[in-house]
Design a protein around this motif. Structure first.
Motif, PDB file in Angstrom:
ATOM      1  N   LYS A 114       0.836  -1.206   0.000  1.00  0.00           N
ATOM      2  CA  LYS A 114       0.000   0.000   0.000  1.00  0.00           C
ATOM      3  C   LYS A 114       0.873   1.259   0.000  1.00  0.00           C
ATOM      4  O   LYS A 114       0.600   2.220  -0.717  1.00  0.00           O
ATOM      5  CB  LYS A 114      -0.936   0.008   1.215  1.00  0.00           C
ATOM      6  N   ASP A 117       2.153   1.839  -3.444  1.00  0.00           N
ATOM      7  CA  ASP A 117       1.085   2.389  -4.303  1.00  0.00           C
ATOM      8  C   ASP A 117       0.877   3.876  -4.032  1.00  0.00           C
ATOM      9  O   ASP A 117       0.724   4.676  -4.952  1.00  0.00           O
ATOM     10  CB  ASP A 117      -0.235   1.646  -4.060  1.00  0.00           C
ATOM     11  N   LEU A 118       0.876   4.222  -2.755  1.00  0.00           N
ATOM     12  CA  LEU A 118       0.637   5.629  -2.398  1.00  0.00           C
ATOM     13  C   LEU A 118       1.791   6.506  -2.858  1.00  0.00           C
ATOM     14  O   LEU A 118       1.593   7.644  -3.282  1.00  0.00           O
ATOM     15  CB  LEU A 118       0.412   5.771  -0.886  1.00  0.00           C
TER      16      LEU A 118
ATOM     17  N   LEU B 458      -2.915   4.612  -9.080  1.00  0.00           N
ATOM     18  CA  LEU B 458      -3.441   3.658  -8.097  1.00  0.00           C
ATOM     19  C   LEU B 458      -3.998   2.421  -8.757  1.00  0.00           C
ATOM     20  O   LEU B 458      -3.940   1.330  -8.207  1.00  0.00           O
ATOM     21  CB  LEU B 458      -4.577   4.308  -7.298  1.00  0.00           C
TER      22      LEU B 458
ATOM     23  N   LYS C  12     -10.311  -3.650  -5.273  1.00  0.00           N
ATOM     24  CA  LYS C  12      -9.451  -2.457  -5.245  1.00  0.00           C
ATOM     25  C   LYS C  12     -10.373  -1.250  -5.061  1.00  0.00           C
ATOM     26  O   LYS C  12     -11.258  -1.028  -5.883  1.00  0.00           O
ATOM     27  CB  LYS C  12      -8.691  -2.372  -6.563  1.00  0.00           C
ATOM     28  N   ARG C  41      -7.340   2.838  -0.994  1.00  0.00           N
ATOM     29  CA  ARG C  41      -6.304   3.832  -1.303  1.00  0.00           C
ATOM     30  C   ARG C  41      -6.964   5.206  -1.289  1.00  0.00           C
ATOM     31  O   ARG C  41      -7.897   5.448  -2.047  1.00  0.00           O
ATOM     32  CB  ARG C  41      -5.711   3.577  -2.691  1.00  0.00           C
TER      33      ARG C  41
END
Lengths: 193, 460, 71
Positions: A114, A117-118, B458, C12, C41
């Motif tokens: 994560k 990704d960030l 993303l 996701k 995210r």
């Protein structure tokens, strides 16, 4: 191609115990536009900020991404470091891998993924950042106080004592508010007027 | 109070209201309505002769109806400014054209029945809100206390007027119905406070202490007087507060833990029915007067003034601070600060502290000659703007206006309207950017291109 | 639930969070160490009003399984 520097903070063990910071930095090196990437124990500390300043010079960086705590915490700290490095403070993005990653996830692989990704997201954003300039507006040095009770009177007097003009607006014919209606006041029992 | 009036840096607009505001931090333009006073303050000496001869008598708001005033009046003898106003609704001359005694008597010819409301504008850089509180209207909510039909059931503020040396009774505690000195007084705390069903959920903070003071004053001022305090909890968090409360107990105030369920008359006295929860049994006390410690609520008109200035209120209508711990005197609107009980119930020490804090915030703002503005705000690409004006009402801060631009089209100069973002007003929310159909508006630091590239990164 | 299903397919999710409330809420979740699945995210936006419907469509187009708009 833009020249981006990525700095991954371990925040002692706050981030480092869950997110594999060196791995995040290593992966970041392969992201488009990234010219330099490293991890460090405390990015917000003086040596941490010096790292940015030195890397900016050594690697001719244009933009910086810091992956650490919430931008609501240290965005300004790093904007100042940007200025100190001779860069525009708005050529900067912050990635929140503490509040939004290491503190809320426990699986190390998932958390590290994560974080990567960030960081990728922030790199994609930062290369599109433009240098921004702070603009300035004038200040009229006169205050308006609405309400002439004890709060308004105290505020008006304190501001007036600093040498600035104050306009005090009270809707009743007299100032004093509720306090003027009171008798002696606790805990000292002195009079209220 | 006098210090305020005498300070050379303070300009006082009494009997006035703020009716308009435009601008932004550092640069506000405020419109103030000066209500007609019918008295020329430049001529008036405040001698008070007019007040003594005015034939119209009305209940005094300042004394909460416990005393009387005239139609031309000062709220109280030490009023600031120490000059009267005429209450037009109750003035015989202004209502029927007959009377004018004050005008004839006034030695300086200060009375002016032709006076009108006036609008004045002032430029200011910062605003401190200090609109205070009102008391919860228990008469509308508490049937068990008589809905206000028993004259000897009064609020704590009424009691203040009764014990005040310059009050309607000259400081003698007399009950409103017949002027008798009450031998026994019951105090009921948390009337409207800490009561979700009938009143407010919050604690009003000052009541425990002023009730302790009231009970002490009953015991001190009335020989053999009894003070019964009905309470849910006694909260005395403050320097010297617990000691003060203990003093009231030592001097003879009787504290009974229980919620009063009913007040009803018996002869010319009142019976207070409750439970003593510490003893675990019902209790009845016969008293001459009951004083209710009613909740603090935002002052009448605060919602309107909050809307006018442009900041938010909380669930109870108190003004919303920017952060309960770290920004207790700031609002979300730059340049607008809070002081006192308009932000939430508080006592005098806390109010004074907060007012000084707000003053420091203002002083800090004024220590700068110019203010840096956040550059992460909206901007317009004038070549793309079609002048549809769709963004103008979308902006919550009134930061977008239209301006004419000239451009050359096919060899001719044409003038058209395009949007313009005011850098001082724009708070950088970006609502206009999402609303802009031709994508002429964009957002520094959050351009559409940037956000889309974040999405792409993303979703790889 | 068996280990296989929990380690199986994970959606996701792209979240657009207002800087002043939801993003700060995310920070608060961190301060309180509230654990939640890691497949969210967060994209910080200055206000939920900034969110163009195109951003949401773009996320779905690029393969997001869910989009959370919060502000």
């Amino acid at each position: 191609m833009k020249r981006v520097g990525v700095f991954v903070c371990e925040c002692g063990t706050n981030i480092g115990s869950v997110v594999d910071a060196p791995k995040v930095a290593e992966t970041a090196l392969n992201m488009p536009g990234v010219a330099f990437a490293t991890s460090y124990k405390y990015m917000c500390s003086d040596p941490g900020q010096d790292l940015i300043i030195k890397a900016a010079e050594d690697h001719n960086l244009e933009q910086v991404v810091v992956a650490s705590c919430s931008p609501r915490m240290h965005e300004n700290t790093f904007r100042k470091a940007m200025s100190a490095a001779g860069l525009n403070p708005y050529q900067f993005e912050m990635v929140n891998i503490r509040e939004h990653v290491s503190w809320v996830h426990s699986d190390k692989d998932e958390a590290t993924q994560k974080a990567i990704d960030l960081v990728r997201m922030a790199v994609a954003k930062v290369v599109r950042n433009k240098p921004l300039q702070v603009s300035y507006i004038p200040v009229t040095k006169k205050a308006l106080v609405i309400g002439g009770g004890i709060a308004g009177m105290q505020a008006a007097l304190d501001i007036a004592e600093t040498g600035h003009q104050v306009i005090l607006v009270e809707r009743e014919p007299t100032i004093g508010g509720k306090m003027a209606q009171l008798d002696k006041t606790f805990p000292t029992m002195d009079c209220s007027a | 109070m006098v210090a305020v009036a005498q300070h050379p840096n303070i300009k006082l607009y009494s009997y006035s209201e703020v009716v308009g505001l435009s601008g932004y931090i550092g640069n506000f333009t405020v419109t103030i309505k000066e209500k007609a006073k019918y008295v020329d303050y430049d001529k008036c000496t405040g001698c008070g002769l007019c007040e003594t001869k005015c034939p119209s008598r009305v209940k005094s708001e300042f004394d909460l109806g416990l005393g009387e005033r005239r139609a031309i009046y000062k709220a109280f003898p030490q009023a600031v400014p120490n000059k009267p106003v005429i209450d037009a609704d109750n003035c015989r001359k202004l209502q029927s054209g007959k009377c004018g005694i004050c005008e004839k008597l006034c030695p300086t010819k200060a009375i002016n029945f032709e006076d009108q409301d006036r609008l004045v504008t002032e430029e200011v850089g910062a605003i401190v809100m200090a609109t205070g509180y009102d008391l919860f209207e228990w008469e509308k909510a508490y049937g068990e206390y008589g809905y206000g039909k028993y004259p000897d059931v009064i609020s704590g503020l009424h009691f203040e007027r009764l014990v005040n040396a310059s009050g309607p009774t000259g400081g003698k505690i007399q009950r409103p119905s017949d002027g008798k000195i009450p031998q026994a007084v019951a105090f009921i705390k948390c009337v409207g406070s800490r009561d979700d069903t009938k009143g407010k959920s919050y604690c009003s903070r000052a009541c425990c202490m002023y009730t302790a003071k009231h009970a002490m004053q009953v015991v001190e001022k009335i020989p053999d007087g009894d003070a019964y305090v009905f309470y849910m909890d006694v909260r005395t968090a403050g320097k010297g507060y617990e000691e003060f409360y203990q003093r009231s107990v030592e001097q003879g105030a009787q504290y009974i833990r229980g919620r009063v369920s009913k007040i009803y008359p018996r002869g010319d006295r009142l019976v207070v029915k409750s439970e003593d929860t510490l003893m675990g049994k019902p209790i009845e006390v016969e008293v001459d007067m009951v004083v209710l410690a009613t909740a603090m609520v935002p002052a009448a008109g605060s919602a309107e003034v909050a809307k006018l200035i442009g900041f938010s209120t909380d669930k109870d209508g108190f003004f919303q601070e920017a952060h309960p711990k770290l920004q207790p005197v700031e609002t979300f609107t730059g340049g607008v600060y809070l002081a006192g009980s308009c932000q939430g119930p508080k006592d005098i020490p806390d109010t004074v502290a907060q007012a000084s804090a707000a003053a420091v915030k203002v002083a800090a703002l004024f220590s700068k000659d110019k203010l840096a503005t956040e550059p992460m705000i909206a901007y317009v690409d004038e070549t793309k703007c079609t002048g549809c004006e769709f963004c103008v009402p979308v902006c919550p801060y009134q930061a977008i206006s239209m301006k004419p631009v000239k451009s050359r089209v096919h060899g001719q100069t044409v003038e058209r309207q395009v949007a313009e973002v005011n850098k001082g007003l724009c708070q950088g929310c970006g609502a206009c950017v999402a609303a802009c159909r031709p994508c002429a508006l964009n957002h520094n630091g959050f351009t559409s291109d940037q956000i889309v590239s974040e999405v792409d990164a993303l979703c790889l | 639930m068996s280990v296989e299903t929990s380690k199986g397919w994970e959606p996701k999710i792209v979240a657009f969070a207002c800087n002043w409330c939801s993003y700060a809420g995310g920070d608060l979740a961190g301060l309180n160490r509230l654990q939640y699945p890691s497949n969210v995210r967060i994209i910080r936006v200055p206000c939920s009003g900034r969110i163009d419907p195109q951003f949401i469509l773009r996320a779905f187009m690029m393969g997001a399984d869910g989009v959370l708009v919060s502000g």
